[in-house]
Scaffold this motif. Structure first.
Motif, PDB file in Angstrom:
ATOM      1  N   GLY A 165       0.805  -1.222   0.000  1.00 28.02           N
ATOM      2  CA  GLY A 165       0.000   0.000   0.000  1.00 28.02           C
ATOM      3  C   GLY A 165       0.833   1.264   0.000  1.00 28.02           C
ATOM      4  N   GLY A 166       1.918   1.275   0.741  1.00 29.41           N
ATOM      5  CA  GLY A 166       2.784   2.461   0.788  1.00 29.41           C
ATOM      6  C   GLY A 166       3.412   2.757  -0.562  1.00 29.41           C
ATOM      7  N   ASP A 167       3.790   1.708  -1.289  1.00 26.05           N
ATOM      8  CA  ASP A 167       4.359   1.896  -2.624  1.00 26.05           C
ATOM      9  C   ASP A 167       3.333   2.489  -3.576  1.00 26.05           C
ATOM     10  N   ILE A 168       2.095   2.032  -3.482  1.00 23.70           N
ATOM     11  CA  ILE A 168       1.031   2.544  -4.354  1.00 23.70           C
ATOM     12  C   ILE A 168       0.773   4.025  -4.060  1.00 23.70           C
ATOM     13  N   VAL A 169       0.755   4.388  -2.788  1.00 27.36           N
ATOM     14  CA  VAL A 169       0.548   5.790  -2.418  1.00 27.36           C
ATOM     15  C   VAL A 169       1.659   6.658  -2.999  1.00 27.36           C
ATOM     16  N   LEU A 170       2.910   6.212  -2.890  1.00 28.40           N
ATOM     17  CA  LEU A 170       4.022   6.988  -3.438  1.00 28.40           C
ATOM     18  C   LEU A 170       3.944   7.099  -4.954  1.00 28.40           C
ATOM     19  N   LEU A 171       3.534   6.040  -5.630  1.00 26.46           N
ATOM     20  CA  LEU A 171       3.387   6.091  -7.086  1.00 26.46           C
ATOM     21  C   LEU A 171       2.298   7.086  -7.498  1.00 26.46           C
ATOM     22  N   VAL A 172       1.166   7.081  -6.800  1.00 22.26           N
ATOM     23  CA  VAL A 172       0.076   8.003  -7.117  1.00 22.26           C
ATOM     24  C   VAL A 172       0.506   9.442  -6.850  1.00 22.26           C
ATOM     25  N   LEU A 173       1.173   9.692  -5.718  1.00 27.19           N
ATOM     26  CA  LEU A 173       1.645  11.046  -5.409  1.00 27.19           C
ATOM     27  C   LEU A 173       2.678  11.515  -6.435  1.00 27.19           C
ATOM     28  N   SER A 174       3.559  10.636  -6.876  1.00 26.65           N
ATOM     29  CA  SER A 174       4.571  11.002  -7.876  1.00 26.65           C
ATOM     30  C   SER A 174       3.907  11.347  -9.208  1.00 26.65           C
ATOM     31  N   ALA A 175       2.959  10.526  -9.636  1.00 23.25           N
ATOM     32  CA  ALA A 175       2.259  10.806 -10.892  1.00 23.25           C
ATOM     33  C   ALA A 175       1.483  12.121 -10.783  1.00 23.25           C
ATOM     34  N   GLY A 176       0.856  12.377  -9.640  1.00 24.25           N
ATOM     35  CA  GLY A 176       0.143  13.633  -9.431  1.00 24.25           C
ATOM     36  C   GLY A 176       1.067  14.833  -9.480  1.00 24.25           C
ATOM     37  N   ALA A 177       2.246  14.719  -8.906  1.00 25.59           N
ATOM     38  CA  ALA A 177       3.221  15.813  -8.932  1.00 25.59           C
ATOM     39  C   ALA A 177       3.688  16.090 -10.363  1.00 25.59           C
ATOM     40  N   VAL A 187       3.352  19.706 -15.120  1.00 25.33           N
ATOM     41  CA  VAL A 187       3.076  19.959 -16.539  1.00 25.33           C
ATOM     42  C   VAL A 187       1.970  21.004 -16.683  1.00 25.33           C
ATOM     43  N   LEU A 188       0.891  20.883 -15.916  1.00 32.03           N
ATOM     44  CA  LEU A 188      -0.202  21.856 -15.989  1.00 32.03           C
ATOM     45  C   LEU A 188       0.248  23.262 -15.594  1.00 32.03           C
ATOM     46  N   LEU A 189       1.015  23.386 -14.533  1.00 36.67           N
ATOM     47  CA  LEU A 189       1.504  24.700 -14.108  1.00 36.67           C
ATOM     48  C   LEU A 189       2.472  25.287 -15.136  1.00 36.67           C
ATOM     49  N   GLY A 190       3.306  24.447 -15.733  1.00 29.78           N
ATOM     50  CA  GLY A 190       4.206  24.924 -16.777  1.00 29.78           C
ATOM     51  C   GLY A 190       3.452  25.413 -17.994  1.00 29.78           C
ATOM     52  N   TRP A 191       2.385  24.736 -18.359  1.00 33.56           N
ATOM     53  CA  TRP A 191       1.582  25.159 -19.512  1.00 33.56           C
ATOM     54  C   TRP A 191       0.808  26.440 -19.191  1.00 33.56           C
ATOM     55  N   ARG A 192       0.266  26.509 -17.979  1.00 38.55           N
ATOM     56  CA  ARG A 192      -0.549  27.665 -17.583  1.00 38.55           C
ATOM     57  C   ARG A 192       0.277  28.937 -17.462  1.00 38.55           C
ATOM     58  N   PHE A 193       1.470  28.862 -16.926  1.00 33.61           N
ATOM     59  CA  PHE A 193       2.279  30.049 -16.665  1.00 33.61           C
ATOM     60  C   PHE A 193       3.421  30.221 -17.665  1.00 33.61           C
ATOM     61  N   ARG A 194       3.280  29.665 -18.856  1.00 31.42           N
ATOM     62  CA  ARG A 194       4.316  29.841 -19.872  1.00 31.42           C
ATOM     63  C   ARG A 194       4.276  31.291 -20.355  1.00 31.42           C
ATOM     64  N   PRO A 195       5.397  31.801 -20.856  1.00 21.37           N
ATOM     65  CA  PRO A 195       5.414  33.187 -21.346  1.00 21.37           C
ATOM     66  C   PRO A 195       4.591  33.320 -22.634  1.00 21.37           C
ATOM     67  N   ALA A 196       4.145  34.517 -22.895  1.00 20.93           N
ATOM     68  CA  ALA A 196       3.317  34.766 -24.074  1.00 20.93           C
ATOM     69  C   ALA A 196       4.116  34.572 -25.359  1.00 20.93           C
ATOM     70  N   ASP A 197       5.371  34.915 -25.335  1.00 21.73           N
ATOM     71  CA  ASP A 197       6.220  34.792 -26.519  1.00 21.73           C
ATOM     72  C   ASP A 197       7.218  33.658 -26.330  1.00 21.73           C
ATOM     73  N   SER A 198       7.439  32.903 -27.394  1.00 22.63           N
ATOM     74  CA  SER A 198       8.425  31.826 -27.338  1.00 22.63           C
ATOM     75  C   SER A 198       9.814  32.400 -27.575  1.00 22.63           C
ATOM     76  N   VAL A 199      10.832  31.598 -27.310  1.00 24.85           N
ATOM     77  CA  VAL A 199      12.216  32.023 -27.517  1.00 24.85           C
ATOM     78  C   VAL A 199      12.448  32.300 -28.992  1.00 24.85           C
ATOM     79  N   ARG A 200      11.881  31.494 -29.873  1.00 25.12           N
ATOM     80  CA  ARG A 200      12.046  31.689 -31.319  1.00 25.12           C
ATOM     81  C   ARG A 200      11.467  33.048 -31.750  1.00 25.12           C
ATOM     82  N   ARG A 201      10.283  33.367 -31.237  1.00 27.92           N
ATOM     83  CA  ARG A 201       9.646  34.634 -31.602  1.00 27.92           C
ATOM     84  C   ARG A 201      10.460  35.806 -31.068  1.00 27.92           C
ATOM     85  N   LEU A 202      10.986  35.688 -29.842  1.00 29.06           N
ATOM     86  CA  LEU A 202      11.808  36.767 -29.279  1.00 29.06           C
ATOM     87  C   LEU A 202      13.089  36.950 -30.075  1.00 29.06           C
ATOM     88  N   ARG A 203      13.715  35.880 -30.518  1.00 26.24           N
ATOM     89  CA  ARG A 203      14.926  35.991 -31.352  1.00 26.24           C
ATOM     90  C   ARG A 203      14.591  36.637 -32.695  1.00 26.24           C
TER      91      ARG A 203
END
Length: 177
Positions: free
Chosen positions: A133-145, A150-166
């Motif tokens: 059970g402890g292993d399953i809890v750690l696997l679920v918490l890791s997948a959730g993290a 990924v969601l926070l990175g997508w939500r707070f990404r900058p408006a302009d990409s590096v290519r566009r800024l260059r």
């Protein structure tokens, strides 16, 4: 310069010629009884089916020239227990034959495994292979993290990409020159 090189070569040759070859394994007469007891214990723990090799080490304890630190009576009891097929008793007796020492009060004290210089041989550690059970809890918490990251990175990404800024920086330099 040539004298120092010649002297260095002569010293190296002399050192190699006079050095006695080192024996990887000494003769049976030179083996200490304590070492043989430790080897027998290690074989009982790691390869309990190798009865011939274990018995050989137990018998070599008696034949060893240096019996310091070994209680031969306990070794003989361990030999009898081993011949009867009781590996646990044989191991305990062998361990006691090297662990018992006389203290200042005249009594006996067993060495503890955590003390420096002790010669305890521990059982083989066989960890569980299943997922609990402890292993399953750690696997679920890791997948959730990972999903949250990924969601926070997508939500707070900058408006302009590096290519566009260059591209903007390149066109701005072209206009200013």
């Amino acid at each position: 310069m040539t004298r120092s090189v010649g002297a260095l070569v002569a010293a190296a040759v002399l050192a190699l010629l006079t050095a006695a070859p080192a024996a990887a394994h000494g003769s049976d007469e030179e083996t200490e009884a304590r070492v043989e007891v430790l080897q027998a214990i290690a074989l009982i723990v790691n390869t309990p089916d190798d009865s011939h090799e274990i018995m050989e080490h137990i018998e070599q304890v008696v034949d060893a020239p240096d019996h310091e630190g070994v209680d031969l009576a306990l070794v003989q009891e361990a030999e009898a227990a081993f011949e009867d097929g009781d590996l646990t008793q044989a191991r305990e007796l062998l361990q006691s034959s090297i662990a018992v020492s006389e203290d200042a009060a005249g009594g006996t004290a067993l060495a503890a495994a955590g003390e420096t210089g002790t010669t305890m041989v521990l059982d083989v550690d066989r960890p569980g292979a299943g997922i609990d059970g402890g292993d399953i809890v750690l696997l679920v918490l890791s997948a959730g993290a990972i999903v949250l990251g990924v969601l926070l990175g997508w939500r707070f990404r900058p408006a302009d990409s590096v290519r566009r800024l260059r591209h903007r920086a390149g066109t701005a330099e072209g206009e200013s020159s």
